[in-house]
Structures are given as C-alpha cells and as structure tokens.
Design a protein around this motif. Structure first.
Motif, PDB file in Angstrom:
ATOM      1  N   VAL A 278       3.725   1.506  -3.969  1.00  0.00           N
ATOM      2  CA  VAL A 278       3.274   2.649  -4.695  1.00  0.00           C
ATOM      3  C   VAL A 278       4.136   3.891  -4.975  1.00  0.00           C
ATOM      4  O   VAL A 278       4.354   4.372  -6.236  1.00  0.00           O
ATOM      5  CB  VAL A 278       2.192   3.442  -3.889  1.00  0.00           C
TER       6      VAL A 278
ATOM      7  N   ILE B  57      -2.713  -4.174 -18.981  1.00  0.00           N
ATOM      8  CA  ILE B  57      -3.036  -3.482 -17.834  1.00  0.00           C
ATOM      9  C   ILE B  57      -4.209  -2.704 -18.188  1.00  0.00           C
ATOM     10  O   ILE B  57      -5.007  -2.287 -17.238  1.00  0.00           O
ATOM     11  CB  ILE B  57      -1.764  -2.871 -17.535  1.00  0.00           C
TER      12      ILE B  57
ATOM     13  N   GLY C 132       0.861  -1.260  -0.130  1.00  0.00           N
ATOM     14  CA  GLY C 132      -0.008  -0.017  -0.034  1.00  0.00           C
ATOM     15  C   GLY C 132       1.000   1.293  -0.091  1.00  0.00           C
ATOM     16  O   GLY C 132       0.429   2.333  -0.520  1.00  0.00           O
TER      17      GLY C 132
ATOM     18  N   MET D 268       7.488   5.019 -13.099  1.00  0.00           N
ATOM     19  CA  MET D 268       6.798   5.653 -14.210  1.00  0.00           C
ATOM     20  C   MET D 268       7.308   6.980 -14.693  1.00  0.00           C
ATOM     21  O   MET D 268       7.113   7.363 -15.973  1.00  0.00           O
ATOM     22  CB  MET D 268       5.324   5.738 -13.786  1.00  0.00           C
TER      23      MET D 268
ATOM     24  N   ASN E  54      -1.136  -0.332 -23.289  1.00  0.00           N
ATOM     25  CA  ASN E  54      -0.666  -1.679 -22.737  1.00  0.00           C
ATOM     26  C   ASN E  54      -2.007  -2.452 -22.513  1.00  0.00           C
ATOM     27  O   ASN E  54      -2.442  -2.276 -21.595  1.00  0.00           O
ATOM     28  CB  ASN E  54       0.202  -1.491 -21.441  1.00  0.00           C
TER      29      ASN E  54
ATOM     30  N   ILE F   7      -3.606   4.069 -10.768  1.00  0.00           N
ATOM     31  CA  ILE F   7      -2.346   4.753 -11.504  1.00  0.00           C
ATOM     32  C   ILE F   7      -1.837   3.797 -12.666  1.00  0.00           C
ATOM     33  O   ILE F   7      -1.406   4.001 -13.593  1.00  0.00           O
ATOM     34  CB  ILE F   7      -1.252   4.251 -10.125  1.00  0.00           C
ATOM     35  N   MET F   8      -2.377   2.244 -12.409  1.00  0.00           N
ATOM     36  CA  MET F   8      -2.318   1.509 -13.737  1.00  0.00           C
ATOM     37  C   MET F   8      -3.028   1.786 -14.955  1.00  0.00           C
ATOM     38  O   MET F   8      -2.589   1.811 -16.102  1.00  0.00           O
ATOM     39  CB  MET F   8      -2.438   0.104 -13.309  1.00  0.00           C
TER      40      MET F   8
ATOM     41  N   ILE G 160      -5.235   2.453  -5.072  1.00  0.00           N
ATOM     42  CA  ILE G 160      -4.314   3.148  -5.807  1.00  0.00           C
ATOM     43  C   ILE G 160      -4.090   2.704  -7.179  1.00  0.00           C
ATOM     44  O   ILE G 160      -3.944   3.373  -8.124  1.00  0.00           O
ATOM     45  CB  ILE G 160      -3.070   3.803  -4.870  1.00  0.00           C
ATOM     46  N   TYR G 161      -3.720   1.463  -6.986  1.00  0.00           N
ATOM     47  CA  TYR G 161      -3.198   0.672  -8.137  1.00  0.00           C
ATOM     48  C   TYR G 161      -4.117   0.589  -9.326  1.00  0.00           C
ATOM     49  O   TYR G 161      -3.697   0.644 -10.589  1.00  0.00           O
ATOM     50  CB  TYR G 161      -2.806  -0.617  -7.728  1.00  0.00           C
TER      51      TYR G 161
ATOM     52  N   LEU H  99      -4.889  -0.483  -1.564  1.00  0.00           N
ATOM     53  CA  LEU H  99      -4.669  -1.145  -2.913  1.00  0.00           C
ATOM     54  C   LEU H  99      -5.367  -0.334  -3.677  1.00  0.00           C
ATOM     55  O   LEU H  99      -5.069  -0.642  -5.041  1.00  0.00           O
ATOM     56  CB  LEU H  99      -5.244  -2.736  -2.856  1.00  0.00           C
TER      57      LEU H  99
ATOM     58  N   ALA I 237      -2.586   9.287  -7.086  1.00  0.00           N
ATOM     59  CA  ALA I 237      -1.876   8.370  -6.021  1.00  0.00           C
ATOM     60  C   ALA I 237      -1.375   9.402  -4.952  1.00  0.00           C
ATOM     61  O   ALA I 237      -1.349   9.008  -4.014  1.00  0.00           O
ATOM     62  CB  ALA I 237      -0.834   8.000  -7.109  1.00  0.00           C
TER      63      ALA I 237
ATOM     64  N   LEU J  98      -1.107  10.368 -11.503  1.00  0.00           N
ATOM     65  CA  LEU J  98      -0.043  10.769 -10.581  1.00  0.00           C
ATOM     66  C   LEU J  98      -0.827  11.571  -9.416  1.00  0.00           C
ATOM     67  O   LEU J  98      -0.406  11.473  -8.041  1.00  0.00           O
ATOM     68  CB  LEU J  98       0.992  11.618 -11.092  1.00  0.00           C
TER      69      LEU J  98
ATOM     70  N   LEU K 267       6.494   2.711  -7.748  1.00  0.00           N
ATOM     71  CA  LEU K 267       5.583   2.669  -8.976  1.00  0.00           C
ATOM     72  C   LEU K 267       5.733   4.129  -9.675  1.00  0.00           C
ATOM     73  O   LEU K 267       5.893   4.490 -10.931  1.00  0.00           O
ATOM     74  CB  LEU K 267       4.153   2.154  -9.002  1.00  0.00           C
ATOM     75  N   PHE K 268       5.448   4.902  -8.672  1.00  0.00           N
ATOM     76  CA  PHE K 268       5.528   6.499  -8.905  1.00  0.00           C
ATOM     77  C   PHE K 268       6.545   6.891  -9.538  1.00  0.00           C
ATOM     78  O   PHE K 268       6.717   7.687 -10.502  1.00  0.00           O
ATOM     79  CB  PHE K 268       5.345   6.963  -7.504  1.00  0.00           C
TER      80      PHE K 268
ATOM     81  N   PHE L 263      -2.369  10.171 -17.564  1.00  0.00           N
ATOM     82  CA  PHE L 263      -1.108   9.769 -16.839  1.00  0.00           C
ATOM     83  C   PHE L 263      -1.250  11.058 -15.694  1.00  0.00           C
ATOM     84  O   PHE L 263      -0.747  10.681 -14.274  1.00  0.00           O
ATOM     85  CB  PHE L 263       0.277  10.198 -17.510  1.00  0.00           C
TER      86      PHE L 263
ATOM     87  N   TRP M 225      -1.488   5.014 -16.421  1.00  0.00           N
ATOM     88  CA  TRP M 225      -0.001   4.677 -17.053  1.00  0.00           C
ATOM     89  C   TRP M 225      -0.191   3.868 -18.260  1.00  0.00           C
ATOM     90  O   TRP M 225       0.381   4.295 -19.349  1.00  0.00           O
ATOM     91  CB  TRP M 225       0.730   3.746 -16.318  1.00  0.00           C
TER      92      TRP M 225
END
Lengths: 194, 324
Positions: free
Chosen positions: A66, B76, A62, A73, B73, B125-126, B121-122, B119, B144, B141, A69-70, B137, B129
């Motif tokens: 993150v 994802i 969590g 990217m 992608n 953010i995915m 956030i994923y 979780l 997140a 950001l 990844l931040f 994007f 991206w």
C-alpha cells in the motif's frame, strides 16, 4: 491435486513478476507486484502453513505494498525515465541474481538446516504432537531461535529509526500558527466597521 | 467431489443472500434512524412504511447508464468496485453465526479477517487513481492513510483479545467467553476498537475520504450506476462485518448474556443478530450526532492516542495473564 495447484500458482507468480519489470506504467507494476505477493501467500497455504500465508497477506499486501502504491502514484514518472537506468543497473541486477541463486543452492544442498546447539525442541516430534502451526512457530521462535528473533527485531527498529532520521529535516519550512495564538484573536482586533 | 463443491456453493448462497438483504435494509434502517433523530419521517412513500425503498433504489442504480471517464484507466476503473464488494463478502466465510454454524472453521480465522480487511484499501485507492480526477485522487489518498493508521490499533487490540482467548479460531474465541464477555475486562479496548472500526469503514465522524463538503464525494465521484452501487454495498457490507467482528471479539458472539434456561431458549444466531443490530444502530447514531473530524485530528488520534494505549494494554494483559 496439490501439485497442479502449485504449478498453476507458480506460473502466475513468475508471469506476473515478469510483468512487474516489463510494464510501462509504474502503478501497473506495483499492482502486478501485489498480485505476486498474493500468489506466494497461496503457495504457503498449499503447504499447510496458514499462519505464514496470512502474515504475508497482512504485512506485504496489506501494509508494504500500500505504501509502495501510495508513493508511486504521487511520483510523476514518465516511461522514458523508467527505461533510462536499465544499462546502469543491469550489472547490479546480475550480481543480486547470482547471490539469490547461490543461496537457493545452499538451501537445497544441505537438506537439514543448521540448527543451533542445545536445541530443546525436536522438530519432528513437535510436528507430530501439535496440529496448529501458529503454536509451533511461537514455540520455536521464543525458545531455540530467541536470539535470532530478537536480532531481527532490532534490525527492523534500526531501519525505522533510520527512516525517521532521513525524513526529518532541520529546516522548519512548515507554515503553522499555534492554536493558543489563534484563540487569543478577538473580533474587534480584526473586523473594523467604518 | 462435484457433490461436495455443490454443497459448498449452496452454503455460500445461504450466507450471501441474507447478507445482501441485510445490506439493502441497512440503508433503509439508516435513513429511518437518522430521520427519527432529526425529527423527520424518513422514507415512507414506496410500499408500507417505505419498506420497498431499498428495492426501488437498487432498480434505479441498475438501470442507469455506466459512465467511463474519458481518461480513465478502464480496466482498473471497472475492477476496483468489484474488488471492494468481493472483499466485503469474502470475510463472511469464517464468521461463526452460531455454534458450528460457519462456512469454514479455519484455525487462523481472525488473521484471515484481518488480512481481508487490510486489502480493502486497494479498492478505494485504485478507484481514486484510475478515475483520473483530482477529487477522487485526494479522497483515495486520505482514505489509504486513514485506513492504514487505524488498522495498526485494530491489530494490536486483536492481539490482546487473542492473548486472553488463547486461540486464533473465531469459534474458540467465542467459546472462551462463556463465563464473562471480553467487554468486561477489556472495556477501554472495546471503545477504542469501536472507534477504529468507524475509521476503518470510512463512516462518520471519520468519513473524510468522501467528505461531501470539501471533496464532492471523494474516491467514488466519477462512478455512476452499478459501479457506484457496488462501492455503496461494499461500505455497508463492511459495516455489518465490523459489527460482527466486534460482537465476536467483545460481546460473546452467539452466547446469551446470562447462562440461564430462559436465555438459552432463544437460539444463538438470534443473539448474534441482536448484538450486531445494536452495534449497527450505534454506527448510525454516531453518524447522526457527531460532526466530522479534521484530518490532523484524525491522524493524531490514531497514532498518538490509540496506538500507545493499545500497545500498553497488550503489556498489561500479558502481565495479568502470566501471573494469574
């Protein structure tokens, strides 16, 4: 039953951690890393350590992953740049592997961990009386292992201060206007009608 | 063995189907409430009082074409809406709707919810991206950073509630509020928690990730048809979940406001639903009333005001609990 789950999830952990180092896309690597963290949390669940499992998900998946990844990217890394340093870092990797494997051997050879002297709580007795492992962890951390706990907190604090010091630069490159000056602006000073 | 699994699957459906219906009607409720606040009528064409509007919207979303951007992608891109929606449903496994009415009464329930919501956030953010688009994007950001910042204060507030309740189990937290709801001793934290949940679910006035005026629609700009629909459902599901969490932590869950015979006649889950509906109304009320925050204001509110306040409150709570 549990043992099959254990083999299944450890297979997933090992295969996804191989994918972390072998995948060409840096973002994919981080996603595989997240998958690895997640499966290791499940391993803790299989051992009835639900508090640790949830802590791993909250802290590693969590928060830390993150931020990984931040950053990944936003970096613009190409494939060749990733492969570039392979030979250079290979020896260091070998040394790290050696250290970890020897640590594992140490842990498994000494069945009972070194316990600090004058322990107030007996592990086996506490396991029998208390069912919730949250309480047990609290009991151990804040009595017998209090100093070790405080030291690890202090190390984290040091790391945080270090990160802040590194991130702060002396030069003030930021273009900013103070809100007081903005408020002082009057219409007649800026707009002119001819 | 098989029989037990079937029973669990049945229970899951008993939870999920009413949840899906409430998510669908929350969208209707939102449009009606905002309509009433802005002196409009809201949806009133499809069915009596426009009651079939959510169903019509659902059919529209399902039958449209799913578009994959050329440089996206693919895996994802398709996976992130599924993840967002699944995470919005997962937490309901531990939410107690009434006394002993809960799918699994695990003893780290609150940590489970916190883990699942971190979780969330994923998915965003995915999505941002993988769609390979600047707007998406930037939205991802922002989102997140925002969710991480407000999760910190949510976690600290949960700690002060846990200290008072003395348990991580959600049912026990509710039962410990039998004499007084935690909104009374923890009122400032209730306000901060509610504002943080607004930020956590990316709702107005903190809906910067999808700020229509600057980022088109943020992280979901490239999504169409049901992939967008899943994000939409996930967001509303999270709103209901966060309201349920606020109810459990501060408003005494299924407990009636006063412990007398008349209030006890009404079953507990009705009280629970009433409280959740009230909080959802406040969500919509805030959205219709307040303008959007600026990004730096959002960050300084989270880190410079909420974080120290909630940390300070933990210290006060522990001191009070230690001496009384």
């Amino acid at each position: 039953m549990t043992i099959y789950f254990f083999y299944f999830f450890s297979f997933l952990i090992i295969s996804s951690s191989i994918l972390v180092i072998s995948s060409n896309n840096a973002v994919h690597s981080v996603l595989y890393l997240i998958f690895t963290f997640f499966n290791s949390a499940i391993l803790f669940l299989l051992m009835n350590a639900e508090f640790l499992a949830m802590t791993i998900v909250i802290v590693y998946v969590g928060a830390i992953a993150v931020l990984f990844l931040f950053v990944v990217m936003m970096l613009n890394i190409t494939e060749s740049e990733i492969k570039e340093g392979f030979l250079k870092y290979f020896p260091f990797g070998l040394i790290l592997i050696a250290i970890f494997i020897s640590e594992l051997f140490l842990v498994f050879n000494f069945q009972n961990f070194p316990i600090p002297e004058n322990v107030k709580i007996n592990v086996n007795e506490a396991m029998l009386t208390e069912s919730s492992n949250t309480k047990l962890i609290g009991l151990f951390l804040y009595t017998d292992y209090f100093i070790i706990f405080q030291i690890s907190g202090f190390i984290l604090l040091l790391a945080m201060i270090g990160a802040i010091v590194l991130a702060q630069s002396d030069e003030r490159k930021l273009k900013s206007t103070s809100s007081i000056n903005q408020k002082k602006v009057r219409k007649k000073d800026i707009i002119k009608l001819n | 063995m098989l029989y037990e699994i079937l029973i669990i699957i049945l229970k899951v459906f008993i939870i999920i189907i009413p949840l899906m219906v409430s998510i669908a009607y929350l969208t209707y409720f939102e449009r009606k409430v905002i309509g009433a606040i802005q002196l409009r009528k809201g949806p009133n064409v499809v069915g009596p009082f426009g009651l079939f509007q959510p169903i019509a919207d659902g059919i529209k979303l399902l039958t449209k074409e799913t578009i994959f951007p050329q440089n996206a992608n693919k895996f994802i891109f398709a996976f992130s809406p599924i993840l967002t929606f699944a995470l919005a449903l997962l937490s309901w496994a531990v939410i107690p709707i009434d006394y002993k009415v809960v799918l699994s009464d695990i003893n780290v329930g609150i940590m489970y919810i916190f883990a699942i919501s971190s979780l969330g956030i994923y998915g965003i953010i995915m999505a941002g991206w993988s769609s390979n688009s600047r707007y998406a994007f930037l939205g991802a950001l922002r989102s997140a950073a925002q969710m991480i910042s407000y999760e910190v204060s949510i976690g600290l507030i949960i700690i002060s509630i846990l200290l008072t309740a003395g348990s991580l189990n959600l049912s026990e937290i509710v039962l410990s509020q039998e004499n007084y709801w935690y909104i009374i001793p923890h009122f400032p934290m209730f306000l901060i928690f509610f504002i943080s949940t607004l930020a956590e679910t990316n709702r107005a006035p903190f809906d910067l990730p999808e700020a229509e005026s600057e980022l088109v629609a943020g992280y979901n700009v490239e999504y169409s048809s049901m992939t967008f629909g899943l994000f939409f459902l996930g967001e509303y599901g999270n709103m209901i979940l966060m309201s349920a969490m606020t109810t459990i932590l501060f408003l005494g869950g299924w407990l009636p406001p006063l412990n007398n015979d008349f209030f006890n006649l009404i079953p507990g889950f009705v009280w629970f639903m009433l409280k959740v509906s009230f909080l959802l109304f406040v969500f919509l009320w805030v959205r219709a009333t307040l303008p959007r925050y600026r990004y730096d204001q959002l960050m300084s509110l989270g880190w410079k005001l909420f974080l120290p306040l909630s940390l300070f409150w933990i210290i006060i709570t522990s001191i009070v609990l230690y001496y009384y």
